[in-house]
Write an enzyme that holds these catalytic residues in place. Sequence first.
Site, short mmCIF file in Angstrom:
data_model
loop_
_atom_site.label_atom_id
_atom_site.label_comp_id
_atom_site.label_asym_id
_atom_site.label_seq_id
_atom_site.Cartn_x
_atom_site.Cartn_y
_atom_site.Cartn_z
N HIS A 82 8.38 1.71 -2.95
CA HIS A 82 9.66 1.34 -2.35
C HIS A 82 9.74 -0.17 -2.16
CE1 HIS A 82 7.69 0.50 1.48
NE2 HIS A 82 7.05 1.65 1.37
N ASP B 174 2.86 2.62 -1.11
CA ASP B 174 1.63 1.93 -1.50
C ASP B 174 0.45 2.89 -1.55
OD1 ASP B 174 1.49 2.30 1.26
OD2 ASP B 174 0.91 0.24 1.73
#
Length: 509
Positions: free
Chosen positions: A96, A392
């Site tokens: 994102h 992540d």
Amino acid sequence: MLSTRVAELVVFLICVNLIPTTPIVEERPFHAADGGIGVAVGKSRKRVFPQPHTQEPNPIFEAYGYCNIPNRTEQAWEGHSPADYKLLSVHVMIRHGDRYPLYSIPRTKRPAIDCTLSTSRKPSHPLLDPFIHHIGLGGRGHWESPLGSVPRLPSHSACEMGELTQTGVVQHLRNGQLLHHAYKQHSLFPSDWAPRQIWVETTGKSRTLQSGLAFLYGFLPDFDWTKLTVRHQWSTLFCSSACDCPARNRYLEEEQRRQYQLRAADTELERTYMDMARTLGLPTRQLRAANPIDSLLCHLCHGLSFPCVPIGDSGAGGCLTMEQFAVIRRQQLDDEVHRRRAGLYHKYAILAMYPYLNRTAAKMERIAKSIEAGREPRSGGEEVFTLSSAHDVTVAPLLSALGLEEARFPRFAARIVFELWKSPSMIQGQVKKRGGKGEKSKAKYGETFIRVLYNGEDVTFHTTFCRPHDRHVSQPLCPLKNFLSFVRRDMFSVVNATSYKEACYRRPG
């Protein structure tokens, strides 16, 4: 399974083969530090592997790279191959874009950031206004539960915790547009594409859903909502129905212990936390629990002064400093080096990302078999484009599982791209005739090839499965069979197993 927030904290603490053609280059104006508008001059590579150096890396410089501020020229090597090769499919995983912090620092004001979208505010993008309008038509699309109730645009004038910012939207509009230009000459799918040909999946967080939509709009402007189904991945590992793996959880627990021990032994880090806690008038333990680096990174990425508190009678007060921030970042960079040496995270990553890699391999293999056999495509077309919008804690283990452990930690809006190509020797679905009978079986998938790119750079020959391949032979790409063998068998050698089931369920001993 760890929650997204806890998992992000855990993992957060943790040359290139370029085909000789001209990459896609995007030049953009940027908002200068003095408030004016500057122009990006020259080329910015934002390399995915750290440059060789004789001194310690600069933690502040590394932090700005993590921000991925959309103010520089971008190069994209996606879509490049030797002449006459045909692109068969593309599979993209993104992190994102820029988000508001997940944690707040006690006794300080939260960063003043507006999460509504406005073309009059920087950074902006030519596609921002039409994107906002198009997302307003999202009710025509198909949404797997619970995605139908997740906001499709960030909308709070005072950002909520973890909310995607306008910077994050712009980052992925740019990503998508870069790949749109990279692939438009390859006719990956027709203008009247079928619903089966595009697969979009995301976790249930608004920041991943919104990032995926921004990327998709940049890649496929004004896409037909009625053809689109957005699928939900409940796990940040995108493991679908294959998430149960006790050994993976054990490796993660061991990795967490390693991280804790390394931090506990760092006396400079401990002194820095004590100084910060004294400034804020907090117990050191409370400050640590607030994960201050998350908020400080937001201040840095958005050009905001670090937080301050009034000086009180107890002597506490003042501002957090760049020097303190640098110490925490330095420890994170040290941890990444130590993590690679210890090897625990790599073992975790192999088991964490096998389900995603296996699904990707199966999609590629299905297309390769269809081409090899000269069969007609399935009704409605093959699935030729996949977009997975993730975190992540998804992208980092994927890099490790591929053997790209020297790559930089996933910045905001990072992307990993898998491309499937066929060589000119496969004409009209038929394998080129060869000398003997046994040659055709040996040639199975021998004319289909894979490329892997990270943030626009070709890292194929840094991966475990293509590193030994001689790129200077007549065939400069990596055979698909290397990737299939790696996913189906070879990757498990790291954990002394030959299959996912054996690796996950074998008793430790």
